[in-house]
Scaffold this active site. Sequence first.
Site, PDB file in Angstrom:
ATOM      1  N   ASP A  43       5.731   2.174  -5.032  1.00 44.57           N
ATOM      2  CA  ASP A  43       5.598   1.324  -6.206  1.00 44.57           C
ATOM      3  C   ASP A  43       5.278   2.119  -7.471  1.00 44.57           C
ATOM      4  O   ASP A  43       5.766   1.805  -8.553  1.00 44.57           O
ATOM      5  CB  ASP A  43       4.516   0.271  -5.975  1.00 44.57           C
ATOM      6  CG  ASP A  43       4.970  -0.815  -5.005  1.00 44.57           C
ATOM      7  OD1 ASP A  43       6.182  -1.059  -4.926  1.00 44.57           O
ATOM      8  OD2 ASP A  43       4.109  -1.405  -4.338  1.00 44.57           O
ATOM      9  N   TYR A 156      -3.563  -4.290  -8.845  1.00 42.08           N
ATOM     10  CA  TYR A 156      -4.980  -4.105  -9.142  1.00 42.08           C
ATOM     11  C   TYR A 156      -5.674  -5.451  -9.375  1.00 42.08           C
ATOM     12  O   TYR A 156      -6.814  -5.678  -8.951  1.00 42.08           O
ATOM     13  CB  TYR A 156      -5.101  -3.220 -10.382  1.00 42.08           C
ATOM     14  CG  TYR A 156      -6.427  -2.533 -10.577  1.00 42.08           C
ATOM     15  CD1 TYR A 156      -7.499  -2.739  -9.707  1.00 42.08           C
ATOM     16  CD2 TYR A 156      -6.618  -1.665 -11.645  1.00 42.08           C
ATOM     17  CE1 TYR A 156      -8.712  -2.103  -9.896  1.00 42.08           C
ATOM     18  CE2 TYR A 156      -7.824  -1.028 -11.848  1.00 42.08           C
ATOM     19  CZ  TYR A 156      -8.869  -1.253 -10.975  1.00 42.08           C
ATOM     20  OH  TYR A 156     -10.073  -0.633 -11.173  1.00 42.08           O
TER      21      TYR A 156
END
Length: 253
Positions: A43, A156
């Site tokens: 990613d 996140y």
Amino acid sequence: MLDKIAFTASRADVAQTARAALVTRYGDVPMKEAEVIVALGGDGFMLQTLHATQKLSAPVYGMNRGTIGFLMNTYAESDLTVRLAAAEEAVINPLSMTAVTADGTTRQALAINEVSLLRSGPQAAKLKITVDNRLRMAELVCDGALVSTPAGSTAYNYSAHGPILPIGSEVLALTAMSAFRPRRWRGALLPTNAVVRFDVLEPDKRPVMAEADAQSVMGVTSVEIRSEPSVSHRILFDPGHGLEERLINEQFT
């Protein structure tokens, strides 16, 4: 059928080996001439590729040669041109970050996933939050805070217990990390056209850094974040495994 393909790969041996095999099988053209760009890695490398190619018209199709690969498709050498022709496209807009440091320097960057503020010293950060020029929180004491796009909401943001946002929801997530005051404050959902400003309180005593997709700015005193509709990233996914499906599926795993 898409046959002008540009291959790019992370530095990992497994990604470089995959690139060599695919180039031998399908050829390789310069990115500026490509109909599609195939990114091999994880990613993080996919985000790097999207940033590096944002001025090109070709979409990006990722194949996982990394760890998680949320933005990537399953790797396979066979039938690549068939997969590319059948792929579903997702179009996402990044966030724009304008950060001002203690010496008055202004730094700008784009973030596909999120813009985050993180304490960079031993003490918790103190942040003031303004949304569309209206004070919303006079003091947030925390390890940090972030603003996430729907595409980045499983990264996140999700690790910080923020909500997963459906693609096309026209919403941004503002999420606190380890909020001490207000106690356990988790954040807010904001319209995608909102302008969020963080002012760092006591920056000398409680230094803060800002990050836009791993582009770091140390010693910030203020950070302004807004959606950037003038920039569009085109990402390709195998049928039935598009970004919307991945975001829904992530909530049941």
